[in-house]
Design an enzyme around this catalytic site. Structure first.
Site, PDB file in Angstrom:
ATOM      1  N   ARG A  51      52.700   3.385  23.739  1.00  0.00           N
ATOM      2  CA  ARG A  51      51.641   3.397  22.727  1.00  0.00           C
ATOM      3  C   ARG A  51      50.390   2.729  23.281  1.00  0.00           C
ATOM      4  O   ARG A  51      50.468   1.783  24.057  1.00  0.00           O
ATOM      5  CB  ARG A  51      52.087   2.640  21.486  1.00  0.00           C
ATOM      6  CG  ARG A  51      53.383   3.144  20.878  1.00  0.00           C
ATOM      7  CD  ARG A  51      53.809   2.234  19.735  1.00  0.00           C
ATOM      8  NE  ARG A  51      55.129   2.591  19.235  1.00  0.00           N
ATOM      9  CZ  ARG A  51      55.753   1.928  18.268  1.00  0.00           C
ATOM     10  NH1 ARG A  51      55.167   0.887  17.709  1.00  0.00           N
ATOM     11  NH2 ARG A  51      56.956   2.313  17.871  1.00  0.00           N
ATOM     12  N   ASP A  53      46.853   0.991  21.462  1.00  0.00           N
ATOM     13  CA  ASP A  53      46.371   0.567  20.154  1.00  0.00           C
ATOM     14  C   ASP A  53      45.142   1.364  19.735  1.00  0.00           C
ATOM     15  O   ASP A  53      44.473   2.001  20.561  1.00  0.00           O
ATOM     16  CB  ASP A  53      46.005  -0.917  20.188  1.00  0.00           C
ATOM     17  CG  ASP A  53      47.208  -1.812  20.402  1.00  0.00           C
ATOM     18  OD1 ASP A  53      48.315  -1.412  20.011  1.00  0.00           O
ATOM     19  OD2 ASP A  53      47.032  -2.916  20.953  1.00  0.00           O
ATOM     20  N   ARG A 198      45.222  -7.708  26.226  1.00  0.00           N
ATOM     21  CA  ARG A 198      44.064  -8.185  25.477  1.00  0.00           C
ATOM     22  C   ARG A 198      44.149  -9.684  25.194  1.00  0.00           C
ATOM     23  O   ARG A 198      43.129 -10.391  25.211  1.00  0.00           O
ATOM     24  CB  ARG A 198      43.946  -7.403  24.173  1.00  0.00           C
ATOM     25  CG  ARG A 198      43.543  -5.944  24.391  1.00  0.00           C
ATOM     26  CD  ARG A 198      43.756  -5.095  23.154  1.00  0.00           C
ATOM     27  NE  ARG A 198      43.058  -5.642  22.008  1.00  0.00           N
ATOM     28  CZ  ARG A 198      43.295  -5.269  20.752  1.00  0.00           C
ATOM     29  NH1 ARG A 198      44.226  -4.363  20.482  1.00  0.00           N
ATOM     30  NH2 ARG A 198      42.621  -5.808  19.767  1.00  0.00           N
TER      31      ARG A 198
END
Length: 249
Positions: A51, A53, A198
Site C-alpha cells: 500500500r 498512503d 515519513r
C-alpha cells in the site's frame, strides 16, 4: 491463464492511496481495476507490492493480475494509457511466471523523500516536496542516519498500534543528497512499516533543526514508543521509487 506484471507510475495527490476502498474512484487500485475490466471483460483484482498512503506518489509501483485476455502486453500498455487518468501511467507490462506475486515475492524497496529547505517556498516543488524553512544541520542528520541503518525493531517509527506481526526491518541504505535547496532522502530496505519513512524523515528534520539530539534515535529503539520520535512528514514528499525481486538482484 496469463499472469501480467505491471510497473506503474502515479501522482498520488488526488487519491486516498493505493488500496481500493468503498469509493474506488479515489484509489489507484480501484482506477486500474476499472480499466482492466473494460479491457478484458473480466472482473479482476489486482495485487500491489504494498500500500501507499493517500497523497504518496510512485515511480515504480509493481502489481500483477491474472487474465484470459488474448491481448498482447503491448496492446495492454496502450489500452491502459489511453483510458487511465493522466496522473496514472503503466510504464511496463510483461507476462511472468504463474507463481509470481507482486507482494509476497518482493524482497526490498527503495523510497525517496523530498524536502525544500529554504526560507522561501517554491512554486514548482510545492506539490512534490515538504517545505521546511528552518536551517538544518546535515552533519547531525547524517549521524542519526547511521544509527538507523541495519536490522532493528522499527515499531517506534511507525503508525502501528499493537500487532502480532514482526516489526523488525532492515534498512540497507539511508542517505541525504543536497542539490541547492532540495534535499533528497533515499531509503533502501527489505520492507517498511506503516508511515515508517515519513516518521523517520520527520525525526531527522527535528534533529537537523536542533529540537532533538541524534541520540533520539536510540531512545526510540530502546523504548519502542512512537512518542519518542519526531513528527510525521507529509505524504506529498514521498515517492516509491522501485520494488526489488530476486530475479532483479
Amino acid at each position: 491463464m496469463k499472469n501480467i506484471k505491471l510497473t506503474i507510475e502515479y501522482d498520488g495527490k488526488r487519491y486516498l492511496g493505493w488500496q481500493r476502498l468503498g469509493n474506488s474512484e479515489k484509489t489507484i487500485q480501484g482506477k486500474i481495476e476499472q480499466i482492466i475490466t473494460q479491457m478484458t471483460g473480466e472482473k479482476i483484482e489486482i495485487v500491489g507490492s504494498g500500500r501507499t498512503d493517500g497523497g504518496t506518489h510512485a515511480k515504480g509501483q509493481v502489481a500483477n493480475f491474472k487474465t484470459n485476455s488474448p491481448l498482447s502486453t503491448q496492446e495492454m500498455i496502450e489500452f491502459f494509457n489511453r483510458y487511465l487518468p493522466k496522473d496514472i501511467v503503466v510504464k511496463k507490462a510483461e507476462e511472468v511466471s504463474e507463481r509470481f506475486h507482486a507482494r509476497y515475492n518482493a524482497v526490498g524497496k527503495r523510497y525517496s523523500y523530498h524536502v525544500w529547505n529554504n526560507p522561501i517556498p517554491s512554486a514548482f516543488e510545492r506539490q512534490y516536496s515538504f517545505h521546511h524553512p528552518q536551517q538544518l544541520d546535515l552533519d547531525k542528520m547524517n549521524q542519526a542516519c547511521q544509527k538507523l541503518i541495519g536490522t532493528h525493531d522499527f515499531i517506534g517509527f511507525s503508525a502501528l498500534k499493537k500487532t502480532k506481526k514482526s516489526t523488525v526491518r532492515t534498512i540497507n541504505e539511508l542517505t541525504i543528497h543536497q542539490e541547492g535547496s532540495l534535499l533528497q532522502f533515499t531509503f533502501v530496505g527489505d520492507g517498511f512499516l506503516h508511515k515508517m519513512v515519513r516518521i523517520i524523515v520527520g525525526t531527522l528534520l527535528e534533529i537537523g533543526a536542533g529540537r532533538l539530539a541524534p541520540t533520539a534515535i536510540d531512545d526510540v529503539f530502546n523504548h519502542k514508543l512512537r512518542e519518542h520520535a519526531g513528527e510525521t512528514a507529509p505524504a506529498h514528499g514521498l515517492f516509491l521509487e522501485e520494488v526489488f525481486y530476486k530475479s532483479q538482484k
